[in-house]
Motif scaffolding. Structure first.
Motif, PDB file in Angstrom:
ATOM      1  N   LYS A  46      -7.237  -3.012  -3.833  1.00  0.00           N
ATOM      2  CA  LYS A  46      -5.978  -2.821  -4.553  1.00  0.00           C
ATOM      3  C   LYS A  46      -4.937  -2.120  -3.703  1.00  0.00           C
ATOM      4  O   LYS A  46      -3.746  -2.422  -3.772  1.00  0.00           O
ATOM      5  CB  LYS A  46      -6.223  -2.040  -5.838  1.00  0.00           C
ATOM      6  N   ARG A  47      -5.382  -1.185  -2.871  1.00  0.00           N
ATOM      7  CA  ARG A  47      -4.442  -0.452  -2.018  1.00  0.00           C
ATOM      8  C   ARG A  47      -4.165  -1.182  -0.712  1.00  0.00           C
ATOM      9  O   ARG A  47      -3.425  -0.689   0.129  1.00  0.00           O
ATOM     10  CB  ARG A  47      -4.996   0.941  -1.703  1.00  0.00           C
ATOM     11  N   ASP A 525       1.087   2.610  -1.149  1.00  0.00           N
ATOM     12  CA  ASP A 525       0.626   2.422  -2.529  1.00  0.00           C
ATOM     13  C   ASP A 525       1.783   1.998  -3.425  1.00  0.00           C
ATOM     14  O   ASP A 525       2.200   2.718  -4.349  1.00  0.00           O
ATOM     15  CB  ASP A 525      -0.018   3.701  -3.072  1.00  0.00           C
ATOM     16  N   ILE A 529      -0.755   3.763  -9.711  1.00  0.00           N
ATOM     17  CA  ILE A 529      -2.076   3.955  -9.108  1.00  0.00           C
ATOM     18  C   ILE A 529      -2.744   5.231  -9.592  1.00  0.00           C
ATOM     19  O   ILE A 529      -2.068   6.231  -9.885  1.00  0.00           O
ATOM     20  CB  ILE A 529      -1.966   3.976  -7.563  1.00  0.00           C
TER      21      ILE A 529
END
Length: 580
Positions: A46-47, A525, A529
């Motif tokens: 995801k990052r 990011d 998050i």
């Protein structure tokens, strides 16, 4: 790694043998410490973070100290396996002996050869110290003599070269310090306590061929005066740095020679249940390096980023918060010059300070209740020095210069106000709540072209519940409202202590106010998050082992007002610390 294991085996064996001898003759003693901080950097889809090319890294420190009567000696080995943790000084590589010393000490003399740490006064003139969390170890290698003929007289003389990585800087450092208890010497029956301290620190470094206009010797002269009576105290310090080539925006300019100065005033009053402390400081061009030219590793990265070769200590005059969210916008002292014509940024130093107040409402009063109530408040504000400046000389040549105004203030770098209330609610419950309001001028703190000012307010609360058999639960909840950057955050933590040996913890910070169209201070990011972290700690005697897994937010990590940048990462961490 094999070198470290072999060295550890030898030292630990020697320690056990020495302790056996100690039980017989009670003269010889060996003690030591081993610390390991390891990280396995993992993928985080995801990052968009992939395995680091060297995913398994660790910083390891093994120190051993031996004493025999008035003599002592020590050695510290360091190993960075497979390399140092991300964004530590690139000079920290492999395994090597880092520091060593031999010392003799009695009632009057304290003599050291090898590596040593020293601080004169507040550290504005000289401070060498070690902080492993920041990657700082700027010990001096040479010799130091301390002479204390009476309890009111103390003198220190030293010579050394400053540590940088596993080597030393290419300069010679000389220092002298005197501490005098004037009131005890001159007026032994006075109710006032008056003290004076004076220091001279000289760095001698050859000037590059073809460069002229200043001396190879750069010195700082420090004068300090302190007075106390009953609950009142006051301290004043002035430091003067002789003319030297200017570091402008992190780069040296041999054609620009300027002196530096620092003024520090601290006033306070303290008695049972009440205290107030105020500190005011003005600093201009007080970056003092053991090598005047910073090492450049890339266009945006130099030795200054790792606090390398810095000889003095200029911490930020702001409160150190327990709140994780309040540490997102941390302030770093602006002790360098930054004149950037293209970006229209002019920084000439810093002026400002902070005031701390504490009051305890007594037990049994309306506000104190059954157990009393404590309230603490802090206000800090720091400004750029006001100055007359120019970028070009009379001939139209590019030649930046400025003349500062002594008490003039310009742009506000940072402002903060906080209030904390702490209270015991019952024999098993205690807690605190705090409100922190911050004004952060990112354009001037970091020296960037795009204007970005963040105004943030954080509400933080924490409570500890104690149970039988040393068990406890500590829970915290916090929220930040911000008008810019990543805007709103929500955070919290939970720690369960099972007994004196085991504890478990989990924490999270969630940025739900992210706006992709907003200018970001840290452009990583790029989405909403969670920065979670979960782990466990085991303690047995003087040994502590901690294991955790989670996400590291990219930003500054600070200790004692000094910071280092850590990159965004995700991974498994292992920390071991034992003393023997």
């Amino acid at each position: 790694m094999k070198k470290l294991v072999i060295l550890a085996s030898v030292l630990v064996t020697a320690a056990f043998q020495a302790q056996e001898n100690d039980s017989i003759q009670n003269k010889f003693n060996i003690s030591g410490n081993f610390e390991s901080n390891g990280q396995w950097y993992t993928n985080d889809v995801k990052r968009q973070i992939k395995h680091d090319p060297i995913p398994l890294r660790s910083n390891n420190y093994l120190s051993l100290n031996a004493t025999y009567g008035k003599f002592s000696a020590g050695i510290q080995a360091e190993a960075y396996v497979n390399e140092a943790l991300l964004n530590y000084n690139p000079k920290y590589t492999k395994t090597n002996v880092a520091t060593y010393y031999a010392n003799y000490k009695d009632d009057q003399w304290d003599i050291t050869a090898g590596y040593f740490y020293e601080q004169f006064g507040s550290g504005l003139a000289l401070r060498s110290w070690e902080d492993r969390s920041l990657g700082i170890n700027n010990a001096l290698r040479g010799g130091r003599i301390k002479y204390t003929p009476t309890e009111n007289l103390a003198f220190t003389a030293l010579y050394g070269k400053q540590r940088t990585g596993f080597d030393v800087a290419n300069s010679d450092i000389y220092g002298f310090n005197a501490e005098l208890g004037l009131s005890k010497l001159l007026f032994p029956h006075s109710e006032w306590n008056l003290n004076y301290g004076g220091s001279v620190v000289n760095r001698s470094e050859n000037i590059p061929q073809g460069v002229s206009g200043f001396n190879k010797n750069t010195f700082v002269i420090s004068n300090r005066i302190g007075v106390e009576k009953n609950s009142f105290y006051a301290n004043f310090e002035h430091d003067y740095k002789s003319p030297d080539a200017v570091i402008n925006a992190g780069k040296i300019n041999y054609d620009w020679v300027k002196n530096g100065s620092a003024y520090l005033l601290n006033l306070g009053y303290a008695e049972r249940g009440f205290g107030v402390d105020a500190t005011i400081r003005r600093i201009e061009n007080m970056l003092f390096l053991s090598e005047r030219k910073p090492e450049v590793y890339s266009p945006e990265n130099s030795s200054l980023n790792y606090n390398d070769k810095i000889m003095n200590y200029v911490p930020s005059l702001t409160k150190q918060h327990h709140s994780s969210l309040a540490n997102i916008y941390v302030y770093q002292t602006q002790n360098m010059i930054a004149m950037q014509f293209d970006e229209k940024i002019q920084k000439f130093g810093e002026i400002g300070g902070q005031i701390d107040m504490f009051y305890e409402f007594k037990k049994g009063t309306e506000l104190g209740g059954k157990y009393g109530t404590k309230i603490a408040a802090n206000f800090a504000t720091l400004y750029n020095l006001a100055a007359n400046y120019s970028y070009f000389n009379a001939n139209g040549d590019y030649s930046p210069s400025f003349t500062s105004k002594f008490l003039g203030a310009d742009q506000n770098y940072f402002r903060e106000f906080s209030v904390e209330i702490s209270k015991k609610l019952s024999p098993t419950i205690r807690g605190n709540i705090s409100v922190i309001n911050q004004h952060y001028n990112d354009q001037y703190v970091r020296g960037i072209f795009q204007k970005s000012i963040v105004n943030a307010t954080t509400l933080f609360s924490e409570a500890t519940f104690s149970f039988a058999n040393s068990r406890s639960i500590t829970a915290s909840l916090e929220h930040m409202w911000a008008n810019a950057d990543r805007k709103n955050w929500l955070g919290g933590s939970l720690e369960y202590v099972h007994n004196n040996n085991w504890s478990l913890f989990v924490s999270d910070m969630y940025n739900y106010g992210f706006d992709p169209n907003e200018h970001l201070i840290n452009p990583t990011d790029l989405f909403k998050i969670h920065f979670y972290n979960v782990g466990a700690t085991y303690r047995q005697g003087s040994t502590r082992i901690s294991l955790n897994y989670g996400r590291q937010r990219g930003g500054l990590v600070c200790a004692g007002g000094v910071c280092r940048y850590v990159p965004p990462s995700t991974g498994l961490g292992l920390q071991i610390n034992t003393t023997f």
